[in-house]
Write a protein that holds these residues in place. Sequence first.
Motif, PDB file in Angstrom:
ATOM      1  N   ASP A 173      24.292  39.407  81.561  1.00  0.00           N
ATOM      2  CA  ASP A 173      24.571  38.078  81.500  1.00  0.00           C
ATOM      3  C   ASP A 173      25.573  38.137  79.686  1.00  0.00           C
ATOM      4  OD1 ASP A 173      25.318  36.425  83.904  1.00  0.00           O
ATOM      5  OD2 ASP A 173      23.301  36.092  83.502  1.00  0.00           O
ATOM      6  N   LYS A 174      24.406  38.399  79.569  1.00  0.00           N
ATOM      7  CA  LYS A 174      24.599  38.199  77.491  1.00  0.00           C
ATOM      8  C   LYS A 174      26.018  38.982  77.242  1.00  0.00           C
ATOM      9  CE  LYS A 174      22.296  38.534  73.128  1.00  0.00           C
ATOM     10  NZ  LYS A 174      20.899  38.617  72.612  1.00  0.00           N
ATOM     11  N   PHE A 175      25.865  40.436  77.557  1.00  0.00           N
ATOM     12  CA  PHE A 175      26.703  41.219  77.233  1.00  0.00           C
ATOM     13  C   PHE A 175      28.110  42.276  78.142  1.00  0.00           C
ATOM     14  CE2 PHE A 175      22.517  42.314  74.512  1.00  0.00           C
ATOM     15  CZ  PHE A 175      23.181  42.293  73.503  1.00  0.00           C
ATOM     16  N   GLY A 176      27.650  41.612  79.284  1.00  0.00           N
ATOM     17  CA  GLY A 176      28.980  42.280  80.131  1.00  0.00           C
ATOM     18  C   GLY A 176      28.864  43.665  80.778  1.00  0.00           C
ATOM     19  N   SER A 177      27.953  43.961  80.201  1.00  0.00           N
ATOM     20  CA  SER A 177      28.058  45.749  80.156  1.00  0.00           C
ATOM     21  C   SER A 177      25.966  46.275  79.941  1.00  0.00           C
ATOM     22  CB  SER A 177      28.628  46.658  79.450  1.00  0.00           C
ATOM     23  OG  SER A 177      28.649  47.783  78.911  1.00  0.00           O
ATOM     24  N   LEU A 178      26.130  47.335  80.429  1.00  0.00           N
ATOM     25  CA  LEU A 178      24.460  48.139  80.113  1.00  0.00           C
ATOM     26  C   LEU A 178      25.412  49.268  79.557  1.00  0.00           C
ATOM     27  CD1 LEU A 178      23.050  47.761  83.626  1.00  0.00           C
ATOM     28  CD2 LEU A 178      22.425  46.218  81.284  1.00  0.00           C
ATOM     29  N   LYS A 179      25.775  49.510  78.602  1.00  0.00           N
ATOM     30  CA  LYS A 179      26.154  50.719  78.146  1.00  0.00           C
ATOM     31  C   LYS A 179      25.672  51.438  77.616  1.00  0.00           C
ATOM     32  CE  LYS A 179      30.027  53.772  76.792  1.00  0.00           C
ATOM     33  NZ  LYS A 179      29.282  54.616  76.609  1.00  0.00           N
ATOM     34  N   ASN A 180      25.660  49.527  76.464  1.00  0.00           N
ATOM     35  CA  ASN A 180      25.021  50.533  74.986  1.00  0.00           C
ATOM     36  C   ASN A 180      23.743  49.858  74.843  1.00  0.00           C
ATOM     37  OD1 ASN A 180      27.215  51.811  74.011  1.00  0.00           O
ATOM     38  ND2 ASN A 180      28.408  50.389  73.332  1.00  0.00           N
ATOM     39  N   VAL A 181      22.908  50.289  75.745  1.00  0.00           N
ATOM     40  CA  VAL A 181      21.905  49.482  76.030  1.00  0.00           C
ATOM     41  C   VAL A 181      20.388  50.498  75.917  1.00  0.00           C
ATOM     42  CG1 VAL A 181      20.077  48.688  77.715  1.00  0.00           C
ATOM     43  CG2 VAL A 181      22.351  47.151  76.980  1.00  0.00           C
ATOM     44  N   SER A 182      19.310  50.287  75.360  1.00  0.00           N
ATOM     45  CA  SER A 182      18.940  51.564  74.715  1.00  0.00           C
ATOM     46  C   SER A 182      17.838  51.003  76.110  1.00  0.00           C
ATOM     47  CB  SER A 182      18.121  51.213  73.711  1.00  0.00           C
ATOM     48  OG  SER A 182      18.794  51.844  72.793  1.00  0.00           O
ATOM     49  N   PHE A 183      17.368  51.829  77.304  1.00  0.00           N
ATOM     50  CA  PHE A 183      16.610  52.064  78.256  1.00  0.00           C
ATOM     51  C   PHE A 183      15.968  53.081  77.794  1.00  0.00           C
ATOM     52  CE2 PHE A 183      19.908  49.997  80.573  1.00  0.00           C
ATOM     53  CZ  PHE A 183      19.002  49.263  80.568  1.00  0.00           C
ATOM     54  N   LYS A 227      36.036  52.485  68.303  1.00  0.00           N
ATOM     55  CA  LYS A 227      35.464  52.349  67.209  1.00  0.00           C
ATOM     56  C   LYS A 227      34.060  51.413  67.881  1.00  0.00           C
ATOM     57  CE  LYS A 227      38.313  54.605  64.288  1.00  0.00           C
ATOM     58  NZ  LYS A 227      38.606  54.510  62.769  1.00  0.00           N
ATOM     59  N   ASN A 228      34.229  50.011  68.178  1.00  0.00           N
ATOM     60  CA  ASN A 228      33.373  48.848  68.252  1.00  0.00           C
ATOM     61  C   ASN A 228      32.985  48.771  69.565  1.00  0.00           C
ATOM     62  OD1 ASN A 228      34.441  47.962  65.731  1.00  0.00           O
ATOM     63  ND2 ASN A 228      36.128  46.928  66.619  1.00  0.00           N
ATOM     64  N   THR A 229      32.790  49.515  70.402  1.00  0.00           N
ATOM     65  CA  THR A 229      32.707  49.855  71.662  1.00  0.00           C
ATOM     66  C   THR A 229      31.495  50.866  71.270  1.00  0.00           C
ATOM     67  OG1 THR A 229      34.970  50.432  72.624  1.00  0.00           O
ATOM     68  CG2 THR A 229      33.892  47.648  72.713  1.00  0.00           C
ATOM     69  N   LYS A 230      32.454  52.342  71.177  1.00  0.00           N
ATOM     70  CA  LYS A 230      31.588  53.316  70.812  1.00  0.00           C
ATOM     71  C   LYS A 230      31.932  53.870  72.167  1.00  0.00           C
ATOM     72  CE  LYS A 230      27.278  52.162  68.218  1.00  0.00           C
ATOM     73  NZ  LYS A 230      25.945  51.964  68.479  1.00  0.00           N
ATOM     74  N   ILE A 231      33.558  54.418  72.674  1.00  0.00           N
ATOM     75  CA  ILE A 231      33.707  54.106  73.686  1.00  0.00           C
ATOM     76  C   ILE A 231      35.051  55.349  72.973  1.00  0.00           C
ATOM     77  CG2 ILE A 231      35.390  54.314  75.264  1.00  0.00           C
ATOM     78  CD1 ILE A 231      33.793  51.600  76.651  1.00  0.00           C
ATOM     79  N   PRO A 232      35.189  56.926  73.933  1.00  0.00           N
ATOM     80  CA  PRO A 232      36.086  57.333  72.978  1.00  0.00           C
ATOM     81  C   PRO A 232      37.586  57.228  72.978  1.00  0.00           C
ATOM     82  CG  PRO A 232      35.122  59.037  73.955  1.00  0.00           C
ATOM     83  CD  PRO A 232      34.509  57.279  73.597  1.00  0.00           C
ATOM     84  N   VAL A 233      38.102  57.546  72.496  1.00  0.00           N
ATOM     85  CA  VAL A 233      39.984  57.097  72.847  1.00  0.00           C
ATOM     86  C   VAL A 233      40.589  58.349  72.861  1.00  0.00           C
ATOM     87  CG1 VAL A 233      41.648  55.964  72.293  1.00  0.00           C
ATOM     88  CG2 VAL A 233      39.826  55.141  71.927  1.00  0.00           C
ATOM     89  N   VAL A 234      41.758  58.905  73.514  1.00  0.00           N
ATOM     90  CA  VAL A 234      42.254  59.758  73.117  1.00  0.00           C
ATOM     91  C   VAL A 234      44.036  59.729  73.975  1.00  0.00           C
ATOM     92  CG1 VAL A 234      42.736  61.834  74.456  1.00  0.00           C
ATOM     93  CG2 VAL A 234      40.736  62.111  74.497  1.00  0.00           C
ATOM     94  N   ALA A 235      44.850  59.424  73.155  1.00  0.00           N
ATOM     95  CA  ALA A 235      46.115  59.743  72.991  1.00  0.00           C
ATOM     96  C   ALA A 235      47.101  60.177  73.392  1.00  0.00           C
ATOM     97  CB  ALA A 235      46.955  59.294  71.840  1.00  0.00           C
ATOM     98  N   ILE A 236      47.376  60.351  74.706  1.00  0.00           N
ATOM     99  CA  ILE A 236      48.462  61.106  75.596  1.00  0.00           C
ATOM    100  C   ILE A 236      49.943  60.442  75.365  1.00  0.00           C
ATOM    101  CG2 ILE A 236      47.542  60.629  77.668  1.00  0.00           C
ATOM    102  CD1 ILE A 236      47.338  63.511  77.948  1.00  0.00           C
ATOM    103  N   CYS A 237      50.480  61.405  76.016  1.00  0.00           N
ATOM    104  CA  CYS A 237      52.187  60.646  77.106  1.00  0.00           C
ATOM    105  C   CYS A 237      52.122  61.622  78.193  1.00  0.00           C
ATOM    106  CB  CYS A 237      53.120  61.077  75.844  1.00  0.00           C
ATOM    107  SG  CYS A 237      54.094  60.327  76.916  1.00  0.00           S
ATOM    108  N   ALA A 238      52.047  60.826  79.529  1.00  0.00           N
ATOM    109  CA  ALA A 238      52.007  61.282  80.546  1.00  0.00           C
ATOM    110  C   ALA A 238      53.176  61.794  80.852  1.00  0.00           C
ATOM    111  CB  ALA A 238      51.997  59.892  81.472  1.00  0.00           C
ATOM    112  N   SER A 239      54.462  61.450  80.477  1.00  0.00           N
ATOM    113  CA  SER A 239      55.402  61.769  81.018  1.00  0.00           C
ATOM    114  C   SER A 239      55.742  62.696  80.507  1.00  0.00           C
ATOM    115  CB  SER A 239      56.397  60.428  80.932  1.00  0.00           C
ATOM    116  OG  SER A 239      56.376  60.801  79.540  1.00  0.00           O
ATOM    117  N   LEU A 240      55.357  62.862  78.837  1.00  0.00           N
ATOM    118  CA  LEU A 240      54.977  64.136  78.342  1.00  0.00           C
ATOM    119  C   LEU A 240      54.802  65.118  78.874  1.00  0.00           C
ATOM    120  CD1 LEU A 240      56.768  65.470  75.722  1.00  0.00           C
ATOM    121  CD2 LEU A 240      55.097  64.370  74.799  1.00  0.00           C
TER     122      LEU A 240
END
Length: 363
Positions: A173-183, A227-240
């Motif tokens: 309810d608070k964060f909308g995700s459990l991804k960065n929660v320490s369990f 960066k803010n959500t600690k999720i990696p980003v890979v840039a790619i051109c699918a058509s290329l």
Amino acid sequence: MGLKCGFVGLPNVGKSTLFNALTKSNVAAENYPFCTIEPNTGVVEVPDSRLKKISDLLNPKKTISAIVEFTDIAGLVAGASKGEGLGNKFLANIRESSAIINVVRCFEDENVTHVNGKVDPISDIETITTELALSDLATIEKRITKLEKSQKSGDKEVKFEYELVKKCLSLLDKFGSLKNVSFEERERKVLANFNLLTLKPMMFVANVGEDKFVGNSYLNELVSYGKNTKIPVVAICASLESQLVEFDEGERKDFLKESGMEEPGLNRLIREAFCLLGLHTFFTAGPNEVRAWTIKKHSTAPAAAGEIHSDFERGFIRADVISYTDFINYRSDVAAKEAGKLRSEGKDYVVNDGDVIQFKFNV
């Protein structure tokens, strides 16, 4: 190992085009929503220059790469958690994936329909993450209802689970995700039974235009969000990338050189997906076969042996280990052993990425 990455995203962001290039498949990739209905699955070799160098030294009869499995899942729209579009199918398929690759449109093209009428990477991401969170909320609320009466019995395990799911409800309810929660470890073991979507590791793939890797405001916005959500980003051109796979090896090298690229973008994507799954590689090397094996990080030597054959794990005696660097420097296991670079390790040894190993066992 039964681990696979699922491609998700809104309709028409390039998922199927990317999947086709990655797996050298020919699944439908048309310009209309829900082109993909049933998930398509493909197995891809992990590019690893270390494997080639070991193979070049030994010239074995066979060289076998580590692999990653990918699934192309139907596009999602708002309301998926309530069955809109192909929502129920989408959510069921993503639950079967070990990690999520969220393909995000970062290109303008008036000939390619956007389901929401405009290109907006962050809005697209929020649509998907909201549906994942709503699905998890429904799962947790159902579990709370089931536990409310039984937790009063005094059973400590039931009480623990009840308090945990209530905690998760509040966090969602608070964060909308459990991804960065320490369990704690005990909590994670209980939560593993629920297969919650917002706990799955995720990465973003920014699908950009052919000449839009630099100065792309959509890509810059996505990188900042990652960066803010600690999720990696890979840039790619699918058509290329879909064009590149049609070239022969010589043409591909020439094209990459002219484009200032060291390797196809797909290679970066595969390696990032491999890391996302929490995997790394060890090697076995001999005159008949050089092979890269996939194991979870922090695996012990017996567990690694079990990837080769269950008998190896059951009858494990020891592992003779040479680091990849020493194997290459001394050009063989025999020379490395003579130089004192071979170590005999026991059952508690945690395998390092790149170890070259020979297992001793007795069944």
